[in-house]
Write a protein that holds these residues in place. Structure first.
Motif, PDB file in Angstrom:
ATOM      1  N   GLU A  15       0.847  -1.198   0.000  1.00 53.12           N
ATOM      2  CA  GLU A  15       0.000   0.000   0.000  1.00 53.12           C
ATOM      3  C   GLU A  15       0.882   1.248   0.000  1.00 53.12           C
ATOM      4  OE1 GLU A  15      -2.665   1.901  -0.934  1.00 53.12           O
ATOM      5  OE2 GLU A  15      -3.685   0.180  -0.077  1.00 53.12           O
ATOM      6  N   LYS A  16       0.440   2.274  -0.686  1.00 51.00           N
ATOM      7  CA  LYS A  16       1.176   3.535  -0.685  1.00 51.00           C
ATOM      8  C   LYS A  16       0.859   4.298   0.595  1.00 51.00           C
ATOM      9  CE  LYS A  16       1.461   4.068  -5.668  1.00 51.00           C
ATOM     10  NZ  LYS A  16       1.176   4.933  -6.818  1.00 51.00           N
ATOM     11  N   PRO A  17       1.876   4.794   1.298  1.00 54.64           N
ATOM     12  CA  PRO A  17       1.657   5.518   2.549  1.00 54.64           C
ATOM     13  C   PRO A  17       0.702   6.697   2.411  1.00 54.64           C
ATOM     14  CG  PRO A  17       3.990   5.081   2.259  1.00 54.64           C
ATOM     15  CD  PRO A  17       3.298   4.666   0.984  1.00 54.64           C
ATOM     16  N   GLU A  18       0.781   7.409   1.291  1.00 53.48           N
ATOM     17  CA  GLU A  18      -0.092   8.574   1.101  1.00 53.48           C
ATOM     18  C   GLU A  18      -1.559   8.146   0.946  1.00 53.48           C
ATOM     19  OE1 GLU A  18       1.960   7.840  -2.970  1.00 53.48           O
ATOM     20  OE2 GLU A  18       2.533   7.770  -0.864  1.00 53.48           O
ATOM     21  N   TYR A  19      -1.791   6.948   0.418  1.00 52.58           N
ATOM     22  CA  TYR A  19      -3.168   6.440   0.314  1.00 52.58           C
ATOM     23  C   TYR A  19      -3.729   6.113   1.688  1.00 52.58           C
ATOM     24  CZ  TYR A  19      -2.578   5.800  -4.786  1.00 52.58           C
ATOM     25  OH  TYR A  19      -2.374   5.986  -6.129  1.00 52.58           O
ATOM     26  N   LEU A  20      -2.922   5.448   2.507  1.00 50.50           N
ATOM     27  CA  LEU A  20      -3.360   5.129   3.870  1.00 50.50           C
ATOM     28  C   LEU A  20      -3.620   6.409   4.646  1.00 50.50           C
ATOM     29  CD1 LEU A  20      -3.937   3.184   6.196  1.00 50.50           C
ATOM     30  CD2 LEU A  20      -1.463   3.194   6.677  1.00 50.50           C
ATOM     31  N   ARG A  22      -4.493   9.374   3.501  1.00 52.52           N
ATOM     32  CA  ARG A  22      -5.719  10.015   3.018  1.00 52.52           C
ATOM     33  C   ARG A  22      -6.962   9.234   3.441  1.00 52.52           C
ATOM     34  NH1 ARG A  22      -9.271  12.780   2.966  1.00 52.52           N
ATOM     35  NH2 ARG A  22     -10.319  13.732   1.200  1.00 52.52           N
ATOM     36  N   SER A  23      -6.850   7.922   3.451  1.00 51.04           N
ATOM     37  CA  SER A  23      -7.965   7.081   3.865  1.00 51.04           C
ATOM     38  C   SER A  23      -8.326   7.334   5.328  1.00 51.04           C
ATOM     39  CB  SER A  23      -7.596   5.610   3.657  1.00 51.04           C
ATOM     40  OG  SER A  23      -8.666   4.776   3.959  1.00 51.04           O
ATOM     41  N   LEU A  24      -7.328   7.356   6.194  1.00 52.03           N
ATOM     42  CA  LEU A  24      -7.574   7.616   7.613  1.00 52.03           C
ATOM     43  C   LEU A  24      -8.090   9.035   7.833  1.00 52.03           C
ATOM     44  CD1 LEU A  24      -4.512   5.723   9.066  1.00 52.03           C
ATOM     45  CD2 LEU A  24      -6.926   5.141   9.447  1.00 52.03           C
ATOM     46  N   GLN A  25      -7.565   9.973   7.079  1.00 53.95           N
ATOM     47  CA  GLN A  25      -8.048  11.357   7.177  1.00 53.95           C
ATOM     48  C   GLN A  25      -9.531  11.418   6.812  1.00 53.95           C
ATOM     49  OE1 GLN A  25      -6.048  14.088   4.532  1.00 53.95           O
ATOM     50  NE2 GLN A  25      -7.459  15.740   4.990  1.00 53.95           N
ATOM     51  N   SER A  26      -9.914  10.697   5.770  1.00 51.93           N
ATOM     52  CA  SER A  26     -11.312  10.747   5.328  1.00 51.93           C
ATOM     53  C   SER A  26     -12.263  10.120   6.345  1.00 51.93           C
ATOM     54  CB  SER A  26     -11.473  10.073   3.963  1.00 51.93           C
ATOM     55  OG  SER A  26     -11.517   8.662   4.071  1.00 51.93           O
ATOM     56  N   ILE A  27     -11.807   9.128   7.057  1.00 54.61           N
ATOM     57  CA  ILE A  27     -12.696   8.436   7.985  1.00 54.61           C
ATOM     58  C   ILE A  27     -12.662   9.054   9.380  1.00 54.61           C
ATOM     59  CG2 ILE A  27     -11.231   6.581   8.903  1.00 54.61           C
ATOM     60  CD1 ILE A  27     -14.826   6.302   7.538  1.00 54.61           C
ATOM     61  N   TRP A  28     -11.694   9.909   9.636  1.00 57.28           N
ATOM     62  CA  TRP A  28     -11.654  10.569  10.935  1.00 57.28           C
ATOM     63  C   TRP A  28     -11.780  12.095  10.810  1.00 57.28           C
ATOM     64  CZ3 TRP A  28     -12.826   9.136  15.550  1.00 57.28           C
ATOM     65  CH2 TRP A  28     -12.597  10.028  16.592  1.00 57.28           C
ATOM     66  N   ASP A  29     -10.795  12.736  10.247  1.00 59.47           N
ATOM     67  CA  ASP A  29     -10.777  14.203  10.185  1.00 59.47           C
ATOM     68  C   ASP A  29     -11.968  14.768   9.417  1.00 59.47           C
ATOM     69  OD1 ASP A  29      -8.377  14.187  11.576  1.00 59.47           O
ATOM     70  OD2 ASP A  29      -7.145  14.504   9.795  1.00 59.47           O
ATOM     71  N   ASP A  30     -12.327  14.131   8.317  1.00 61.22           N
ATOM     72  CA  ASP A  30     -13.334  14.680   7.419  1.00 61.22           C
ATOM     73  C   ASP A  30     -14.773  14.285   7.765  1.00 61.22           C
ATOM     74  OD1 ASP A  30     -11.081  15.592   6.113  1.00 61.22           O
ATOM     75  OD2 ASP A  30     -11.254  14.202   4.421  1.00 61.22           O
ATOM     76  N   GLN A  31     -14.958  13.325   8.647  1.00 61.45           N
ATOM     77  CA  GLN A  31     -16.306  12.809   8.927  1.00 61.45           C
ATOM     78  C   GLN A  31     -17.142  13.761   9.773  1.00 61.45           C
ATOM     79  OE1 GLN A  31     -18.083   9.930   7.764  1.00 61.45           O
ATOM     80  NE2 GLN A  31     -16.327  10.184   6.381  1.00 61.45           N
ATOM     81  N   ILE A  32     -18.400  13.933   9.395  1.00 63.00           N
ATOM     82  CA  ILE A  32     -19.360  14.700  10.187  1.00 63.00           C
ATOM     83  C   ILE A  32     -19.659  13.937  11.475  1.00 63.00           C
ATOM     84  CG2 ILE A  32     -21.755  15.507  10.268  1.00 63.00           C
ATOM     85  CD1 ILE A  32     -21.517  15.794   7.144  1.00 63.00           C
ATOM     86  N   ASP A  49       7.897   3.599   5.886  1.00 66.31           N
ATOM     87  CA  ASP A  49       6.977   4.684   5.500  1.00 66.31           C
ATOM     88  C   ASP A  49       5.556   4.434   5.993  1.00 66.31           C
ATOM     89  OD1 ASP A  49       9.077   6.015   4.296  1.00 66.31           O
ATOM     90  OD2 ASP A  49       8.615   5.278   2.286  1.00 66.31           O
ATOM     91  N   LEU A  50       5.062   3.213   5.816  1.00 64.49           N
ATOM     92  CA  LEU A  50       3.724   2.884   6.312  1.00 64.49           C
ATOM     93  C   LEU A  50       3.706   2.873   7.845  1.00 64.49           C
ATOM     94  CD1 LEU A  50       2.587   0.140   3.800  1.00 64.49           C
ATOM     95  CD2 LEU A  50       1.435   2.311   4.223  1.00 64.49           C
ATOM     96  N   THR A  51       4.789   2.391   8.450  1.00 66.32           N
ATOM     97  CA  THR A  51       4.879   2.375   9.917  1.00 66.32           C
ATOM     98  C   THR A  51       4.805   3.797  10.466  1.00 66.32           C
ATOM     99  OG1 THR A  51       6.149   0.325   9.909  1.00 66.32           O
ATOM    100  CG2 THR A  51       6.314   1.692  11.888  1.00 66.32           C
ATOM    101  N   GLU A  52       5.430   4.746   9.793  1.00 64.98           N
ATOM    102  CA  GLU A  52       5.373   6.147  10.237  1.00 64.98           C
ATOM    103  C   GLU A  52       3.945   6.690  10.175  1.00 64.98           C
ATOM    104  OE1 GLU A  52       8.258   8.200   7.828  1.00 64.98           O
ATOM    105  OE2 GLU A  52       9.940   7.471   9.049  1.00 64.98           O
ATOM    106  N   VAL A  53       3.203   6.347   9.135  1.00 63.29           N
ATOM    107  CA  VAL A  53       1.801   6.771   9.035  1.00 63.29           C
ATOM    108  C   VAL A  53       1.002   6.154  10.180  1.00 63.29           C
ATOM    109  CG1 VAL A  53      -0.303   6.659   7.640  1.00 63.29           C
ATOM    110  CG2 VAL A  53       1.900   7.114   6.523  1.00 63.29           C
ATOM    111  N   LEU A  54       1.176   4.875  10.404  1.00 71.92           N
ATOM    112  CA  LEU A  54       0.468   4.193  11.495  1.00 71.92           C
ATOM    113  C   LEU A  54       0.808   4.820  12.844  1.00 71.92           C
ATOM    114  CD1 LEU A  54       0.910   0.520  10.275  1.00 71.92           C
ATOM    115  CD2 LEU A  54      -1.211   1.853  10.263  1.00 71.92           C
ATOM    116  N   ASP A  55       2.076   5.063  13.086  1.00 69.24           N
ATOM    117  CA  ASP A  55       2.511   5.659  14.365  1.00 69.24           C
ATOM    118  C   ASP A  55       1.886   7.033  14.584  1.00 69.24           C
ATOM    119  OD1 ASP A  55       4.033   3.418  14.908  1.00 69.24           O
ATOM    120  OD2 ASP A  55       5.954   4.356  14.380  1.00 69.24           O
TER     121      ASP A  55
END
Length: 144
Positions: A15-20, A22-32, A49-55
């Motif tokens: 998986e691309k780190p930037e996709y993960l 953006r996905s987490l941002q959409s389900i948390w930051d962006d959600q009403i 890179d993915l570990t840094e996103v997860l952390d």
């Protein structure tokens, strides 16, 4: 809304780190209407890179996010089944680690579930390659 919902995701080394991110941002930051929990299964080693996103997300969300780590890759289905065992909410929202949810996804799906209109829900899928502004396909699933 009185019912609680968890988002269930799995992430794999390719998986691309930037996709993960953006996905987490959409389900948390962006959600009403934010989910009560995010259960994320790391399916085997994923690299720095993915570990840094997860952390970053674990530090940001604390107890909201639960990371389950598979020592080795066991595949999507087994990973999701493992994740389900960590869920104690009324509903599960399934998401891939490269999906982007619309800001009203949780709100609309919870409303539909609470109104007892369905036992399972899905939604319209808009596919894109490089930019969400340039969709490549749209799949609308049956409403009934």
């Amino acid at each position: 809304m009185s019912k609680k919902i968890s988002v269930l995701m799995s992430v794999y080394k390719s998986e691309k780190p930037e996709y993960l991110e953006r996905s987490l941002q959409s389900i948390w930051d962006d959600q009403i209407c934010k989910p009560n929990k995010i259960i994320l299964v790391q399916d085997g080693p994923v690299g720095i890179d993915l570990t840094e996103v997860l952390d970053r997300w674990i530090a940001k969300l604390g107890d909201i996010i639960t990371l389950i780590v598979n020592e080795v890759n066991i595949g999507l289905t087994k990973s999701l089944n493992k994740g389900i065992t960590a869920i104690d909410t009324d509903y599960i929202a399934r998401m891939d680690s490269d999906d982007i949810s619309m800001p009203d996804r949780m709100e609309r799906q919870l409303e539909a579930m609470e109104a007892n209109r369905a036992d399972i829900l899905s939604g319209t899928i808009v596919e894109f390659d490089e930019s969400v502004d340039k969709p490549t396909a749209k799949r609308e699933l049956p409403e009934k």
